[in-house]
Design a protein around this motif. Structure first.
Motif, PDB file in Angstrom:
ATOM      1  N   VAL A 208       0.839 -14.059 -18.772  1.00 45.31           N
ATOM      2  CA  VAL A 208       0.407 -13.011 -17.521  1.00 45.31           C
ATOM      3  C   VAL A 208      -0.856 -14.126 -17.660  1.00 45.31           C
ATOM      4  N   ASP A 209      -1.049 -15.208 -16.207  1.00 48.16           N
ATOM      5  CA  ASP A 209      -1.649 -15.484 -16.400  1.00 48.16           C
ATOM      6  C   ASP A 209      -2.501 -15.978 -15.371  1.00 48.16           C
ATOM      7  N   THR A 210      -2.388 -14.846 -13.961  1.00 48.72           N
ATOM      8  CA  THR A 210      -3.342 -14.271 -13.138  1.00 48.72           C
ATOM      9  C   THR A 210      -3.289 -12.580 -13.267  1.00 48.72           C
ATOM     10  N   LEU A 211      -5.017 -12.264 -13.058  1.00 50.61           N
ATOM     11  CA  LEU A 211      -5.176 -10.592 -12.396  1.00 50.61           C
ATOM     12  C   LEU A 211      -6.294 -10.630 -11.202  1.00 50.61           C
ATOM     13  N   LYS A 212      -5.419  -9.515 -11.028  1.00 49.85           N
ATOM     14  CA  LYS A 212      -6.194  -8.767  -9.752  1.00 49.85           C
ATOM     15  C   LYS A 212      -7.031  -7.728 -10.353  1.00 49.85           C
ATOM     16  N   ILE A 213      -8.003  -7.626 -10.263  1.00 54.27           N
ATOM     17  CA  ILE A 213      -8.519  -6.120 -10.316  1.00 54.27           C
ATOM     18  C   ILE A 213      -9.219  -6.068  -9.001  1.00 54.27           C
ATOM     19  N   HIS A 214      -9.254  -4.092  -8.954  1.00 52.83           N
ATOM     20  CA  HIS A 214     -10.128  -3.729  -7.672  1.00 52.83           C
ATOM     21  C   HIS A 214     -10.790  -2.428  -7.325  1.00 52.83           C
ATOM     22  N   GLN A 215     -11.422  -2.121  -7.260  1.00 53.54           N
ATOM     23  CA  GLN A 215     -12.297  -0.402  -7.132  1.00 53.54           C
ATOM     24  C   GLN A 215     -11.489   0.627  -6.868  1.00 53.54           C
ATOM     25  N   LEU A 216     -10.850   1.734  -7.092  1.00 56.14           N
ATOM     26  CA  LEU A 216     -10.725   2.675  -6.307  1.00 56.14           C
ATOM     27  C   LEU A 216     -11.435   2.934  -4.867  1.00 56.14           C
ATOM     28  N   GLN A 217     -10.490   2.571  -3.894  1.00 53.65           N
ATOM     29  CA  GLN A 217     -11.218   2.878  -2.206  1.00 53.65           C
ATOM     30  C   GLN A 217     -10.382   4.921  -2.484  1.00 53.65           C
ATOM     31  N   LEU A 218     -10.878   5.695  -2.178  1.00 54.95           N
ATOM     32  CA  LEU A 218     -10.180   6.117  -1.113  1.00 54.95           C
ATOM     33  C   LEU A 218     -10.226   6.418   0.140  1.00 54.95           C
ATOM     34  N   VAL A 219      -9.343   6.463   0.789  1.00 57.83           N
ATOM     35  CA  VAL A 219      -8.773   6.084   2.161  1.00 57.83           C
ATOM     36  C   VAL A 219      -8.452   6.992   2.824  1.00 57.83           C
ATOM     37  N   ARG A 220      -8.927   7.433   4.097  1.00 60.85           N
ATOM     38  CA  ARG A 220      -8.179   8.287   5.005  1.00 60.85           C
ATOM     39  C   ARG A 220      -6.565   8.237   4.688  1.00 60.85           C
ATOM     40  N   GLY A 221      -6.422   9.331   5.250  1.00 62.63           N
ATOM     41  CA  GLY A 221      -4.867   9.582   5.945  1.00 62.63           C
ATOM     42  C   GLY A 221      -4.177   9.330   4.715  1.00 62.63           C
ATOM     43  N   THR A 222      -4.605   9.597   3.195  1.00 60.46           N
ATOM     44  CA  THR A 222      -3.923   9.191   1.781  1.00 60.46           C
ATOM     45  C   THR A 222      -4.269  11.043   1.267  1.00 60.46           C
ATOM     46  N   ARG A 223      -2.932  11.181   0.484  1.00 63.48           N
ATOM     47  CA  ARG A 223      -2.600  12.186  -0.401  1.00 63.48           C
ATOM     48  C   ARG A 223      -3.878  12.103  -1.275  1.00 63.48           C
ATOM     49  N   MET A 224      -4.154  11.004  -2.544  1.00 61.42           N
ATOM     50  CA  MET A 224      -5.256  11.437  -2.880  1.00 61.42           C
ATOM     51  C   MET A 224      -6.697  12.044  -2.300  1.00 61.42           C
ATOM     52  N   ALA A 225      -7.206  11.379  -0.565  1.00 61.87           N
ATOM     53  CA  ALA A 225      -7.495  11.683  -0.008  1.00 61.87           C
ATOM     54  C   ALA A 225      -8.286  13.668   0.361  1.00 61.87           C
ATOM     55  N   HIS A 226      -6.878  13.635   0.763  1.00 61.23           N
ATOM     56  CA  HIS A 226      -6.151  15.139   1.135  1.00 61.23           C
ATOM     57  C   HIS A 226      -6.622  16.450  -0.349  1.00 61.23           C
ATOM     58  N   ASP A 227      -6.568  15.832  -1.598  1.00 59.27           N
ATOM     59  CA  ASP A 227      -6.421  16.398  -2.595  1.00 59.27           C
ATOM     60  C   ASP A 227      -7.900  16.014  -2.869  1.00 59.27           C
ATOM     61  N   VAL A 228      -8.516  14.786  -3.167  1.00 56.40           N
ATOM     62  CA  VAL A 228     -10.584  15.517  -3.317  1.00 56.40           C
ATOM     63  C   VAL A 228     -10.880  15.950  -2.278  1.00 56.40           C
ATOM     64  N   GLU A 229     -10.639  15.981  -1.642  1.00 57.70           N
ATOM     65  CA  GLU A 229     -11.489  16.757  -0.147  1.00 57.70           C
ATOM     66  C   GLU A 229     -11.525  18.475  -0.243  1.00 57.70           C
ATOM     67  N   ASN A 230      -9.946  18.850  -0.945  1.00 55.73           N
ATOM     68  CA  ASN A 230      -9.858  20.075  -1.092  1.00 55.73           C
ATOM     69  C   ASN A 230      -9.798  20.381  -2.999  1.00 55.73           C
ATOM     70  N   GLY A 231     -10.528  19.904  -3.266  1.00 55.75           N
ATOM     71  CA  GLY A 231     -11.255  20.124  -4.524  1.00 55.75           C
ATOM     72  C   GLY A 231      -9.836  20.064  -5.714  1.00 55.75           C
ATOM     73  N   LEU A 232      -8.898  19.734  -5.478  1.00 56.96           N
ATOM     74  CA  LEU A 232      -8.268  19.995  -6.369  1.00 56.96           C
ATOM     75  C   LEU A 232      -8.146  19.153  -7.671  1.00 56.96           C
ATOM     76  N   TYR A 233      -9.062  17.491  -7.126  1.00 54.62           N
ATOM     77  CA  TYR A 233      -9.779  16.920  -8.968  1.00 54.62           C
ATOM     78  C   TYR A 233     -10.403  15.864  -7.836  1.00 54.62           C
ATOM     79  N   ASP A 234     -11.625  15.993  -8.843  1.00 57.85           N
ATOM     80  CA  ASP A 234     -12.428  14.161  -8.442  1.00 57.85           C
ATOM     81  C   ASP A 234     -11.479  12.452  -8.672  1.00 57.85           C
ATOM     82  N   ILE A 235     -12.829  12.013  -8.192  1.00 62.01           N
ATOM     83  CA  ILE A 235     -12.861  10.388  -9.141  1.00 62.01           C
ATOM     84  C   ILE A 235     -13.690  10.147  -9.436  1.00 62.01           C
ATOM     85  N   PRO A 236     -13.657   8.773 -10.918  1.00 62.11           N
ATOM     86  CA  PRO A 236     -15.029   8.476 -10.824  1.00 62.11           C
ATOM     87  C   PRO A 236     -15.260   7.475  -9.835  1.00 62.11           C
TER      88      PRO A 236
END
Length: 303
Positions: A208-236
């Motif tokens: 590998v030549d390059t690497l991009k990393i970034h923090q997980l962002q919880l974004v409106r309109g995503t399935r993850m945001a829906h799941d977290v809001e409904n208590g199915l799981y949480d995120i770090p």
């Protein structure tokens, strides 16, 4: 302030004289886990509105988007050259390789565009397309969204590919003579620091030549945001200081020749649920650099 790690400017300096700026292009692609090729619904964290600039609209041709991007950047950097960055969704997801070639060549035909960076998935790079990329009349780099080396996490966020797909794609891209980057997300559901560091170890094993990393962002309109809001799981949930600590550990772990392009991403405030650190990307990077320098970390000792 001198960066105590290899950055993306260092990497590009090996190919270009002078400054080059990426211009994002949206060529109207979809993803194989959105259109049913491999799955439906897309990645659970994904809302593409969160990272497309205003000039980047698929209703415009590739050339028109690039010209608008050039106009935007030339006000500040009139002597800049450019790279067309095919970013939105999966930019090799098509059975019509001739059509892909037309789009890439159109971008390279625009004045002052010196090369391409093609963002895609590791399961969407057939050998025939690699051969096409090698034959293009300009510099070409491929950036693969790997996100994590943990297959369990990849299933959890509906990526619909495996880490082995990443290994295969990176090795074939390297063997074809094209520079290759990876994209990772830190803090995906179910991952702890040990899991994330295992991913860095696995990246170190690849050409590998390059690497991009970034923090997980919880974004409106995503399935993850829906799941977290409904208590199915949480995120770090990192504070800015905790995420800086993590980035320092990543730099200590990462192979020293891999250039790090970024550490954070910033979604529009109206879409972003978490994290809300109140920091621009450059402000975060400056804080990280200060941490590295204040800790007495010398350039040749970070890696």
């Amino acid at each position: 302030m001198m960066k105590p790690y290899r950055d993306f400017a260092d990497f590009l300096g090996g190919y270009f004289n002078g400054k080059v700026q990426k211009i994002t292009v949206n060529a109207g692609f979809s993803c194989p886990n959105r259109d049913g090729t491999k799955g439906w619904g897309g990645c659970t964290y994904c809302n593409n509105q969160s990272f497309n600039p205003s000039y980047c609209k698929p209703t415009l041709s590739v050339s028109e988007q690039l010209e608008r991007g050039k106009e935007f950047f030339s006000k500040k950097y009139p002597r800049m050259d450019y790279l067309a960055y095919f970013q939105a969704y999966t930019n090799t997801h098509s059975d019509d390789i001739s059509r892909l070639s037309e789009l890439y060549r159109e971008a390279l035909s625009v004045e002052k565009v010196r090369g391409l960076i093609i963002g895609t998935r590791p399961d969407c790079m057939p050998d025939e397309l690699l051969e096409t990329l090698v034959g293009l009349p300009g510099w070409v780099m491929v950036e693969y969204g790997a996100e994590t080396a943990c297959d369990e996490t990849l299933v959890r966020v509906n990526r619909c590919h495996t880490w082995q797909d990443t290994v295969d794609a990176v090795c074939r891209t390297h063997d074809a003579g094209l520079p290759c980057g990876l994209h990772l997300i830190m803090g995906l559901p179910g991952e702890d620091e040990a899991t994330m560091m295992e991913t860095i170890d696995r990246v170190n094993e690849l050409p590998v030549d390059t690497l991009k990393i970034h923090q997980l962002q919880l974004v409106r309109g995503t399935r993850m945001a829906h799941d977290v809001e409904n208590g199915l799981y949480d995120i770090p949930r990192f504070s800015a200081e905790e995420y800086i600590d993590l980035c320092v550990k990543i730099l200590h772990r990462l192979r020293r020749d891999i250039a790090v392009e970024r550490f954070v991403s910033q979604s529009p405030s109206e879409l972003l649920i978490y994290p809300k650190w109140g920091l621009k990307n450059y402000q975060f990077t400056n804080l990280l650099l200060r941490r590295l320098v204040s800790g007495g970390v010398e350039r040749d000792k970070v890696f």
